[in-house]
Motif scaffolding. Sequence first.
Motif, PDB file in Angstrom:
ATOM      1  N   ILE A  15      67.038  44.630 104.297  1.00 55.77           N
ATOM      2  CA  ILE A  15      68.609  45.211 105.580  1.00 55.77           C
ATOM      3  C   ILE A  15      68.418  44.074 105.991  1.00 55.77           C
ATOM      4  CG2 ILE A  15      69.202  46.571 107.625  1.00 55.77           C
ATOM      5  CD1 ILE A  15      67.791  49.025 107.187  1.00 55.77           C
ATOM      6  N   SER A  16      67.364  43.001 106.749  1.00 62.31           N
ATOM      7  CA  SER A  16      67.709  42.137 107.660  1.00 62.31           C
ATOM      8  C   SER A  16      68.483  40.402 106.659  1.00 62.31           C
ATOM      9  CB  SER A  16      66.625  41.625 108.113  1.00 62.31           C
ATOM     10  OG  SER A  16      65.363  41.226 107.257  1.00 62.31           O
ATOM     11  N   ARG A  17      67.759  40.412 105.084  1.00 67.01           N
ATOM     12  CA  ARG A  17      67.995  39.759 103.995  1.00 67.01           C
ATOM     13  C   ARG A  17      69.641  39.997 103.733  1.00 67.01           C
ATOM     14  NH1 ARG A  17      63.066  39.480 100.111  1.00 67.01           N
ATOM     15  NH2 ARG A  17      61.386  38.603 101.567  1.00 67.01           N
ATOM     16  N   TYR A  18      70.269  41.268 103.764  1.00 69.73           N
ATOM     17  CA  TYR A  18      71.600  41.491 103.269  1.00 69.73           C
ATOM     18  C   TYR A  18      72.386  41.475 104.937  1.00 69.73           C
ATOM     19  CZ  TYR A  18      75.046  44.061 101.591  1.00 69.73           C
ATOM     20  OH  TYR A  18      76.605  44.614 100.701  1.00 69.73           O
ATOM     21  N   TYR A  19      72.234  41.341 105.924  1.00 69.89           N
ATOM     22  CA  TYR A  19      73.010  41.444 106.689  1.00 69.89           C
ATOM     23  C   TYR A  19      72.595  39.494 107.431  1.00 69.89           C
ATOM     24  CZ  TYR A  19      74.581  45.721 106.474  1.00 69.89           C
ATOM     25  OH  TYR A  19      74.641  47.375 105.862  1.00 69.89           O
ATOM     26  N   ASN A  20      71.798  39.239 107.082  1.00 68.89           N
ATOM     27  CA  ASN A  20      70.731  37.389 107.684  1.00 68.89           C
ATOM     28  C   ASN A  20      70.620  37.999 109.186  1.00 68.89           C
ATOM     29  OD1 ASN A  20      70.668  34.961 107.264  1.00 68.89           O
ATOM     30  ND2 ASN A  20      73.414  34.507 107.671  1.00 68.89           N
ATOM     31  N   PHE A  21      69.760  38.184 109.649  1.00 69.39           N
ATOM     32  CA  PHE A  21      69.885  38.499 111.036  1.00 69.39           C
ATOM     33  C   PHE A  21      68.032  38.224 110.486  1.00 69.39           C
ATOM     34  CE2 PHE A  21      70.107  43.028 110.032  1.00 69.39           C
ATOM     35  CZ  PHE A  21      68.760  43.631 110.663  1.00 69.39           C
ATOM     36  N   SER A  22      67.529  38.190 111.815  1.00 71.09           N
ATOM     37  CA  SER A  22      65.916  38.501 111.907  1.00 71.09           C
ATOM     38  C   SER A  22      65.520  39.295 113.831  1.00 71.09           C
ATOM     39  CB  SER A  22      64.991  36.834 112.278  1.00 71.09           C
ATOM     40  OG  SER A  22      65.413  36.221 113.875  1.00 71.09           O
ATOM     41  N   PHE A  23      64.228  39.957 113.661  1.00 72.84           N
ATOM     42  CA  PHE A  23      64.378  40.766 114.549  1.00 72.84           C
ATOM     43  C   PHE A  23      62.375  40.050 115.061  1.00 72.84           C
ATOM     44  CE2 PHE A  23      62.937  42.020 110.514  1.00 72.84           C
ATOM     45  CZ  PHE A  23      61.890  43.044 110.497  1.00 72.84           C
ATOM     46  N   ASP A  24      62.599  40.857 116.469  1.00 72.36           N
ATOM     47  CA  ASP A  24      61.076  40.352 117.382  1.00 72.36           C
ATOM     48  C   ASP A  24      61.463  42.183 117.425  1.00 72.36           C
ATOM     49  OD1 ASP A  24      60.716  38.506 117.204  1.00 72.36           O
ATOM     50  OD2 ASP A  24      61.379  37.580 118.464  1.00 72.36           O
ATOM     51  N   LEU A  25      59.758  42.839 117.029  1.00 70.22           N
ATOM     52  CA  LEU A  25      59.378  44.291 117.897  1.00 70.22           C
ATOM     53  C   LEU A  25      58.384  43.936 118.182  1.00 70.22           C
ATOM     54  CD1 LEU A  25      58.974  45.904 114.006  1.00 70.22           C
ATOM     55  CD2 LEU A  25      60.976  46.087 115.956  1.00 70.22           C
ATOM     56  N   TYR A  26      58.553  45.032 119.879  1.00 67.28           N
ATOM     57  CA  TYR A  26      57.415  45.362 120.976  1.00 67.28           C
ATOM     58  C   TYR A  26      57.020  46.405 121.371  1.00 67.28           C
ATOM     59  CZ  TYR A  26      59.138  40.491 121.839  1.00 67.28           C
ATOM     60  OH  TYR A  26      59.212  38.922 121.975  1.00 67.28           O
ATOM     61  N   GLU A  27      56.142  46.447 121.876  1.00 67.58           N
ATOM     62  CA  GLU A  27      55.777  48.148 122.303  1.00 67.58           C
ATOM     63  C   GLU A  27      56.362  48.126 123.747  1.00 67.58           C
ATOM     64  OE1 GLU A  27      51.321  48.036 122.464  1.00 67.58           O
ATOM     65  OE2 GLU A  27      50.976  48.689 120.222  1.00 67.58           O
ATOM     66  N   PRO A  28      56.616  49.703 123.436  1.00 67.58           N
ATOM     67  CA  PRO A  28      56.935  50.206 125.181  1.00 67.58           C
ATOM     68  C   PRO A  28      55.810  50.637 126.297  1.00 67.58           C
ATOM     69  CG  PRO A  28      56.544  52.378 123.697  1.00 67.58           C
ATOM     70  CD  PRO A  28      55.924  50.711 122.684  1.00 67.58           C
ATOM     71  N   ALA A  29      56.089  49.914 127.496  1.00 67.63           N
ATOM     72  CA  ALA A  29      55.241  49.206 128.341  1.00 67.63           C
ATOM     73  C   ALA A  29      54.783  50.797 128.740  1.00 67.63           C
ATOM     74  CB  ALA A  29      55.476  48.879 129.427  1.00 67.63           C
ATOM     75  N   ASP A  30      54.725  51.595 128.443  1.00 70.46           N
ATOM     76  CA  ASP A  30      54.259  53.571 129.238  1.00 70.46           C
ATOM     77  C   ASP A  30      52.701  54.065 128.160  1.00 70.46           C
ATOM     78  OD1 ASP A  30      55.648  53.865 127.126  1.00 70.46           O
ATOM     79  OD2 ASP A  30      57.166  55.176 129.037  1.00 70.46           O
ATOM     80  N   GLY A  31      53.721  52.941 126.146  1.00 72.84           N
ATOM     81  CA  GLY A  31      52.938  53.254 125.342  1.00 72.84           C
ATOM     82  C   GLY A  31      53.250  54.547 125.083  1.00 72.84           C
ATOM     83  N   GLN A  32      54.196  55.135 125.178  1.00 72.67           N
ATOM     84  CA  GLN A  32      54.747  56.836 124.391  1.00 72.67           C
ATOM     85  C   GLN A  32      55.509  56.391 123.705  1.00 72.67           C
ATOM     86  OE1 GLN A  32      55.430  59.073 127.821  1.00 72.67           O
ATOM     87  NE2 GLN A  32      52.644  59.280 128.626  1.00 72.67           N
ATOM     88  N   TRP A  33      55.860  57.621 122.789  1.00 73.06           N
ATOM     89  CA  TRP A  33      56.745  57.944 122.003  1.00 73.06           C
ATOM     90  C   TRP A  33      58.480  57.755 122.995  1.00 73.06           C
ATOM     91  CZ3 TRP A  33      57.041  55.237 117.259  1.00 73.06           C
ATOM     92  CH2 TRP A  33      55.838  55.067 116.297  1.00 73.06           C
TER      93      TRP A  33
END
Length: 576
Positions: free
Chosen positions: A200-218
Amino acid sequence: MEKTPAAFVSYDVESFTKSTPPEIPVYRYRPSNTASLYCVTFYILAPISQVERALETIPKTDWFSGANRYFVIYTGVQMNITDMERIPSFLKAYNTLFVSANDLHTTAGTDINSWPLHLFSTCPFCRSGEPEIILGNRWSPKRGLMRETELFPDLFRNCNGHVFRGVTLSFPPFMHYTEGNATHRIVLKDCLDRNIMRVISRYYNFSFDLYEPADGQWGYQLDNGSFTGVLGVVQRYEADFSMDISITAEREEVIDFTIGFHSEPLSFVTSKPQPLPQWLALVRPYKEYVWICFIATVAAAGPVYWFLHRLAGSSLSLFKSSFQMFASLFNQSLQWPQKSSVRIFSLFWILFSLLATVSYVCNLTAFLTVPALSPTVDNLEDLSHSSFVWGINDYGAADYQLFKTSKAPLYQRIFRGLTFCPSLVECVQRTLDRRFAFISWRTYLRDVIAMNFTDKNGYTPVYLSRESFWPGDIGYAMQKGSPFRQGFNKILRRLIEGGLMDMWVTDLIQKHTLETQRAEKAKAAAKGESDGEVDSVLKLTLYHLQGVFFIYGVGLFLSAFALFLELIAHGTSKIN
């Protein structure tokens, strides 16, 4: 695109930004084919202050759910690019056309008086991935549009390297990483999400950063309607999207989702059934009721044989008749009587003995070489009535929400007995240490078994139940009214239709299994252990034949006991 009846409804912007839209049928309209795309355009004629609130509010509402929403804005004042870029809601707007009666930014040689209306739009990713306001076109009542261009171009086709922010938790083989938390960017390992987002990122030419939620829950829903965890971060617009998460009706009320790209049911694991005591192998060839019938038949055969002898004029004793019937079971050579009635009975008794002993010996061979296993549970109904303790990860995920809110009696029983364990590996390990059943997503369980509970020969002591329940779709959570959801859906559909999703999941689990086996073999080699190759010919050991020696021991005990009684009787007779 399905054609819809033309409709134009006016309303007060100020009242709309403060309360729920009025109940007008057109607001609830949807095409008959819910899978089709359809569009809605909002024409907003209001001062800038009210336009700001409208642009912040309308995209987050449920008006025309599933529609592509477009905005045409006229504030009644002269606007220029510099002033418009100072307004945050203008820069964040998607599919929005700003109409101005004049433009202070003109090009040389252009007669601005001949183009009284100037059309501005937001280009969210034009300035090296950052938003900016651009002059898209001009219009005059005599000549129409200055250029033949799209008024609402697809702004998501090229994001120019824009960096999106995502939120997630570890969920192998879908999301797998070893580094990263709520403040430090996640470093992805090989997993399904990395494969999908790479496309997806190559097709639309973007990058992304991922982080965990502060409370560690779904994330689960609180009494006030808000969500915790991953879902709460997206709901509060603190992240652009989340990685894979279960799609439920409660979540769709406050968050938009992509299409589901993987169907994932719940299941549970326990320890594998343990071998039953091998000395009981002698009685396992027959069920309990078969043994009762067999013993009763043998016990009755002696008296019947004796009775037929009596009718034929023979003086054979009852004890000797019973002994002959019992001896014939072991193919002992006997002298049978001449009378026809007794011979016919003896013939069928010999046939019964042959079939009974042959079937017993054949089954006994199987039970001696392949030990029987203790019974286990394979469905949620049996689990709820068993002696197992069951639990889930304490992550406030969809499984917890299901058991908590469901009205089904079975799910209510499971919720009343629900316990929590801290981590995935610890939860599965608990099934090996005690009578514990760990409930989670089936593919998730398959992968953790492959990565942590498989030995060098591919054996695992963990048992995955055969039946699953509550199958649900997994997708990506998006901000309410997210304009790039359709772009994600476009690529996800192609990956699903190409069969890549299932192939990636299968390959990842196989890869993790092989990696674990190689690691275990390396550990064994470091300790000087052999590969432990299994001999193709099974040799019976004392463990397999312990029942035979048990029977022999019982015989010795009974013989000694009989001898003891005889000695007592002989001594008593001498005294007398």
